[in-house]
Design a protein around this motif. Structure first.
Motif, short mmCIF file in Angstrom:
data_model
loop_
_atom_site.label_atom_id
_atom_site.label_comp_id
_atom_site.label_asym_id
_atom_site.label_seq_id
_atom_site.Cartn_x
_atom_site.Cartn_y
_atom_site.Cartn_z
N THR A 79 40.59 43.05 44.36
CA THR A 79 39.63 42.87 45.45
C THR A 79 39.45 41.38 45.64
OG1 THR A 79 38.47 44.91 44.87
CG2 THR A 79 37.27 43.32 46.23
N THR A 80 39.56 40.89 46.86
CA THR A 80 39.47 39.44 47.09
C THR A 80 38.39 39.12 48.13
OG1 THR A 80 41.16 39.48 48.83
CG2 THR A 80 41.92 39.14 46.57
N ARG A 81 37.91 37.91 48.02
CA ARG A 81 36.99 37.38 49.04
C ARG A 81 37.18 35.86 49.10
NH1 ARG A 81 33.43 37.89 44.57
NH2 ARG A 81 32.27 35.96 44.15
N LYS A 82 36.88 35.29 50.25
CA LYS A 82 36.97 33.84 50.41
C LYS A 82 35.57 33.24 50.32
CE LYS A 82 41.19 33.57 53.20
NZ LYS A 82 41.79 33.09 54.47
N GLU A 83 35.50 32.08 49.69
CA GLU A 83 34.24 31.36 49.57
C GLU A 83 34.45 29.94 50.10
OE1 GLU A 83 31.29 32.30 48.50
OE2 GLU A 83 31.70 34.27 47.63
N THR A 84 33.59 29.49 50.98
CA THR A 84 33.68 28.16 51.57
C THR A 84 32.61 27.26 50.96
OG1 THR A 84 34.53 29.05 53.64
CG2 THR A 84 33.63 26.82 53.70
N ILE A 85 33.04 26.16 50.40
CA ILE A 85 32.15 25.23 49.71
C ILE A 85 32.00 23.96 50.54
CG2 ILE A 85 31.80 23.85 47.62
CD1 ILE A 85 33.52 25.97 46.15
N LYS A 86 30.79 23.69 50.99
CA LYS A 86 30.51 22.46 51.73
C LYS A 86 30.23 21.34 50.75
CE LYS A 86 28.50 24.98 55.65
NZ LYS A 86 27.27 25.20 56.47
N SER A 139 35.19 16.72 52.19
CA SER A 139 35.77 17.81 52.97
C SER A 139 35.36 19.17 52.41
CB SER A 139 37.30 17.70 52.95
OG SER A 139 37.72 16.46 53.48
N THR A 140 35.21 20.12 53.33
CA THR A 140 34.92 21.50 52.93
C THR A 140 36.11 22.09 52.19
OG1 THR A 140 33.41 21.82 54.78
CG2 THR A 140 34.37 23.79 53.81
N LYS A 141 35.82 22.91 51.17
CA LYS A 141 36.89 23.53 50.39
C LYS A 141 36.71 25.04 50.40
CE LYS A 141 39.27 23.48 45.94
NZ LYS A 141 39.38 22.86 44.61
N THR A 142 37.83 25.75 50.55
CA THR A 142 37.81 27.22 50.52
C THR A 142 38.58 27.72 49.31
OG1 THR A 142 37.70 27.35 52.94
CG2 THR A 142 38.41 29.32 51.77
N ILE A 143 37.99 28.67 48.60
CA ILE A 143 38.66 29.27 47.45
C ILE A 143 38.75 30.78 47.66
CG2 ILE A 143 37.84 27.48 45.85
CD1 ILE A 143 35.80 29.58 44.80
N VAL A 144 39.66 31.39 46.94
CA VAL A 144 39.80 32.84 46.95
C VAL A 144 39.36 33.37 45.59
CG1 VAL A 144 41.37 34.80 47.16
CG2 VAL A 144 41.66 32.80 48.65
N VAL A 145 38.44 34.31 45.60
CA VAL A 145 37.95 34.93 44.36
C VAL A 145 38.62 36.29 44.22
CG1 VAL A 145 35.95 35.83 43.14
CG2 VAL A 145 35.75 33.74 44.50
N ARG A 146 39.20 36.54 43.06
CA ARG A 146 39.83 37.83 42.79
C ARG A 146 39.00 38.60 41.76
NH1 ARG A 146 46.06 36.90 41.33
NH2 ARG A 146 45.18 35.39 39.85
N GLU A 147 38.88 39.90 41.99
CA GLU A 147 38.15 40.77 41.07
C GLU A 147 39.01 41.96 40.69
OE1 GLU A 147 34.50 41.91 42.87
OE2 GLU A 147 33.54 39.95 42.59
N ALA A 148 38.97 42.30 39.40
CA ALA A 148 39.65 43.49 38.90
C ALA A 148 38.69 44.66 38.94
CB ALA A 148 40.18 43.24 37.50
N LYS A 149 39.11 45.76 38.37
CA LYS A 149 38.31 46.99 38.36
C LYS A 149 36.92 46.73 37.79
CE LYS A 149 38.84 51.83 36.91
NZ LYS A 149 38.79 52.41 38.26
#
Length: 921
Positions: free
Chosen positions: A419-426, A431-441
């Motif tokens: 399961t993934t989601r994007k997080e935007t860090i100001k 500069s703004t940075k975007t990361i992808v968070v991954r989650e397992a079961k």
């Protein structure tokens, strides 16, 4: 508390950055001139800037949204007591008043819990934000608020937020706090409105710092790189049930009813009690790749800002309650002093919340300690009951090694998608940075995604033959109860208005995270204890002591312990209950493994002994007796070791003179004691020689380098076999920390003169130690010369307090900000009595030094016969404003062990009131 950071940390200044830097320096120069007698205009501007944020405490103010007038009565220490005629008005006023005193602290705290520190402090906090976004505390808090919390709790949270925002309305940063004025010269940050979710998220930060044995889980795994299973077991001995009593002593699990019962039972615990740690894939050693990953993970965790504790290490607390039959008042007395990180301002905020007339419209009459940013009272008393808390230490976190395959992970032979989601860090100034968070079961975030090197290590991880093929590598995921939505916020309000044992237990049932030991007393002469919390159950053979294989479903949690199964105690025959992080229940009386890492009961047993001595001596316990017990600084490890030290024949006259300090010493660690200074230095060097130098570099103090013996050896090595290794851990997190786990380690081998742990290799200055007394002699010599270097050659000038000092630091600009700001915001030092694993637990880390790392963050003694005769004290003061009279006005008294009067009744509050502010609709 808030993070270690600076506004510009980690930023490379370009042309505009240099201009901002010059601007900031100019501001600081002007401000310093102002504060310390500079030019007239600068003096006016600087002092006005400092004073602009001080709260109005007299007269009247109009607050839109109030339904009636509210009185805010502050005593001579600035502690407020609020009087209102409706619940909503009460909590709205609480929000307003806490924002007056502490909004900057509240603002930093909410940016921490939501992973938005970079918005305030720049690029230096991006890594922390990435980790905190991966955890998703604010997302869970929002889900709690939307789906879990009661309608009344939401109403109170909304009222609180309304009060905070009423304070913020029309104010610029410099009108709120000196820190904003400083930030304004490097950052265009503007405080935003408060939300109910900001309050709920704070409970996640508190739960993180009180999360149980996750650090021990990492440390045990890291030890496998140099130590074998038997050696690791030596360093994690079993809890001494026969010597140090558990919290509950008169109950056990009844397998027939499936519940915990007080009194005798013919069917004691059986069933799912786990065996000792089997760890990853059923092995007692961790794979090489996991060791490397955990080392990197520890570094990530170590940088995460602390909320209330020391990154999960060394956290303890004392609380105890004595029944009326043993007190001079014939009613219960209840004491509490949570041990947390020293911070400025203190994590606690003292306050009273009073309905002018208690009714269905206005239900609260409660006083105690709360957190700035959160409505209600967390620890304290109302008109009927009192309660305290200590960290239970139950294991509510597990690390899993996940097998990565393509875009997913392996689970029971199948590949499942993340399961993934994007997080935007100001980022302020960046500069703004975007990361992808991954989650397992089960919603487990991949912590290893937050470190580039962890990803590389995961691809090269070596695992045992029972694991899947390497493929794309391995990752580390976290299972933690606090990442599931709960309703702990409901519990706060339920506790605040509970009137008896039944209502107290109902409130405790909602207190799912963090799991705390709750003690209880009431005006009807009852005392009690309840273990609350959402506590997982695991499959047989898995006790959570080591990371588990994520690819095998049998290592997943099997459920949670039911409320009816959790240990409790009510009016025990002995007449008192002590909780000080010891084991909750005897392992033979309970089927579930609550944790493998209890505190070892040194403090709890000492408190019990002090109470028993008073009772058996025919005496009755007073409020001041309870206070004196809180200040007990007797060293239990000194009682064990000093007689051995005094029997050693020391040749060196200077060392022999130091040894004589221990003759006739009563083992108390007063600040002015030379004997305490010398013993603790000797203890530190015993630990270093016997254990510290044999631990892997990941556990030792950063920068301390030495030649170490080969892997799987506790004895001396041939010089040709040694390797050079440098420590990697921050000083206040390193091992051996000298706590009561190490007391137990030494106790187990103290009479074994030739145990391998007593062996130490020779050095350029010292011959090899082959037994206990030789190692002790060397430790005494090393301690003598260490203190000579630190305190001088003249032992008459030595004192424990000169080594054992407390510095209170503002946790943002006061830690890594410009020196001038640090000077303005920080306070200290204070020379303290007490020590590690003493009742007066002014903790220090023996691997890193003698400085105070954690403290009794507050102290209270509640008198259930007359609440106005109760006493309390805070570590610092009510105010978060650096030049307020109430910034650290309680600290001197706290350091001396004094307590302040704690007014509760209308008459007592009126008598102690210095300032009254009326808030009008």
């Amino acid at each position: 508390m808030p993070p270690n950071t600076t506004a510009s940390s980690g930023q490379k200044p370009g042309k505009s950055g240099r201009k901002k830097g010059r601007k900031a320096r100019l501001f600081l120069i002007v401000l310093v001139l102002a504060l310390f007698g500079g030019v007239a205009y600068g003096g006016y501007w600087g002092v006005s800037t400092v004073r602009a944020s001080f709260p109005q405490t007299k007269g009247s103010l109009t607050l839109d949204g109030l339904s009636g007038p509210v009185d805010v009565k502050r005593d001579g220490n600035g502690i407020p007591q609020i009087y209102a005629s409706s619940d909503e008005d009460l909590f709205m006023a609480q929000g307003y008043v806490q924002a007056q005193d502490r909004f900057y602290e509240m603002d930093v705290r909410r940016h921490m819990t939501s992973g938005r520190l970079s918005e305030m402090f720049g690029s230096g906090q991006v890594k922390n934000d990435e980790f905190l976004r991966t955890m998703g505390w604010d997302r869970v808090a929002k889900e709690e608020y939307d789906k879990k919390l009661s309608a009344s709790t939401k109403k109170y949270l909304q009222a609180y937020a309304k009060g905070v925002n009423a304070y913020l309305k029309g104010k610029d940063g410099e009108d709120i706090s000196l820190e904003y004025a400083a930030l304004g010269f490097t950052n265009d940050y503007k405080p935003q409105e408060w939300t109910p979710v900001d309050s709920v998220a704070w409970l996640k930060a508190m739960a993180w710092d009180l999360r149980g044995n996750m650090q021990e889980e990492i440390d045990r795994s890291l030890m496998t790189s140099r130590l074998g299973p038997k050696q690791i077991a030596d360093l994690y001995p079993e809890y001494p049930y026969s010597r140090n009593k558990t919290i509950t002593q008169e109950g056990q699990y009844d397998s027939v009813t499936g519940s915990y019962v007080q009194g005798s039972s013919t069917t004691a615990g059986s069933g799912t009690q786990s065996t000792s740690g089997t760890g990853l894939a059923g092995n007692t050693t961790a794979p090489d790749g996991l060791q490397s990953q955990l080392s990197k993970l520890y570094n990530v965790l170590d940088n995460v800002p602390t909320a209330v504790g020391v990154n999960g290490n060394g956290i303890g607390s004392n609380s105890w309650v004595v029944a009326g039959e043993h007190t001079i008042t014939n009613k219960p007395l209840l004491a509490n002093d949570p041990h947390l990180s020293a911070s400025l301002p203190s994590v606690w905020y003292q306050m009273g919340l009073h309905c002018t007339s208690v009714s269905s419209k206005c239900q609260y009459d409660v006083s105690g300690y709360t957190f700035a940013g959160m409505p209600g009272v967390v620890i304290g008393h109302n008109q009927n009951i009192a309660w305290g808390m200590t960290n239970s230490g139950v294991d509510v976190t597990d690390l899993y090694l996940e097998k990565i395959t393509g875009e997913g992970y392996e689970y029971d032979g199948k590949v499942l998608p993340f399961t993934t989601r994007k997080e935007t860090i100001k980022v302020a100034g960046g500069s703004t940075k975007t990361i992808v968070v991954r989650e397992a079961k089960d919603g487990m975030p991949l912590l290893s995604d937050r470190d580039d090197e962890l990803v590389k290590v995961g691809k090269k991880a070596t695992v045992d033959s029972g694991a899947p093929d390497r493929g794309d590598g391995y990752a580390i995921a976290l299972r933690w109860t606090a990442l599931d939505p709960g309703n702990s916020m409901d519990a706060v309000f339920q506790l605040d208005k509970a009137s008896n044992w039944s209502e107290f237990r109902t409130a405790a049932a909602s207190f799912d995270v963090p799991s705390q030991n709750l003690i209880y007393a009431d005006t009807n002469n009852h005392i009690g204890y309840q273990l609350p919390g959402k506590i997982p159950t695991r499959s047989k053979g898995d006790d959570g002591s080591l990371p588990s294989p994520g690819w095998d479903s049998k290592y997943r949690w099997t459920g949670y312990i039911k409320q009816s199964e959790l240990p409790y105690e009510y009016d025990p025959k002995r007449g008192y209950i002590v909780t000080a992080n010891q084991a909750v229940v005897d392992k033979d009386k309970y089927p579930y493994t609550l944790t493998t890492d209890w505190g070892y009961g040194t403090r709890s047993q000492r408190i019990s002994d002090l109470i028993e001595a008073k009772i058996k001596g025919g005496g009755k316990i007073s409020t001041d007796d309870m206070r004196q017990m809180q200040l007990d600084d007797s060293s239990e490890i000194a009682k064990l070791i000093v007689p051995k030290l005094l029997k050693i024949d020391v040749a060196d006259k200077n060392v022999r003179d130091a040894q004589k300090l221990l003759e006739g010493w009563d083992y108390t660690q007063d600040a002015d004691s030379a004997a305490a200074a010398y013993f603790n230095a000797t203890w530190r060097n015993i630990l270093k020689l016997a254990f510290g130098n044999k631990l892997p570099k990941e556990l030792r103090v950063k920068g301390q380098c030495l030649n170490v013996a080969p892997v799987d050896s506790t004895g001396p090595a041939d010089e040709n076999q040694t390797v050079r290794e440098c420590g990697q851990r921050e000083a206040d997190q390193a091992q051996p920390d000298g706590g009561d786990r190490w007391f137990e380690v030494v106790r187990k081998i103290i009479d074994d003169q030739n145990n391998d742990w007593w062996k130490a290799p020779k050095t350029r200055l010292d011959k090899a130690a082959d037994n206990r007394d030789e190692l002790f002699a060397r430790a005494m010599k090393d301690a003598r010369w260490e203190l000579t270097a630190k305190l001088g050659k003249d032992m008459d000038t030595w004192s424990w307090g000169r080594l054992h000092r407390l510095f209170l630091k503002n946790q943002t600009l006061g830690t890594e900000g410009p020196g001038v700001l640090q000077y303005m915001l920080n306070r200290g030092p204070w020379k303290l009595s007490g020590g590690e694993a003493t009742v007066n637990a002014t903790g220090w880390n023996a691997a890193g030094g003698y400085g105070v790392v954690w403290v009794p963050s507050m102290r209270m003694v509640v008198n259930l016969d007359d609440f106005d005769k109760s006493k309390w004290i805070n570590l610092s003061g009510a105010s978060g404003h650096a030049y307020s009279a109430h910034y650290t006005d309680q600290t001197d008294k706290w350091a001396k062990g004094e307590l302040l009067p704690w007014s509760f009744s209308d008459k007592a509050v009126d008598k102690s009131t210095s300032d009254t502010l009326v808030l009008k609709p």
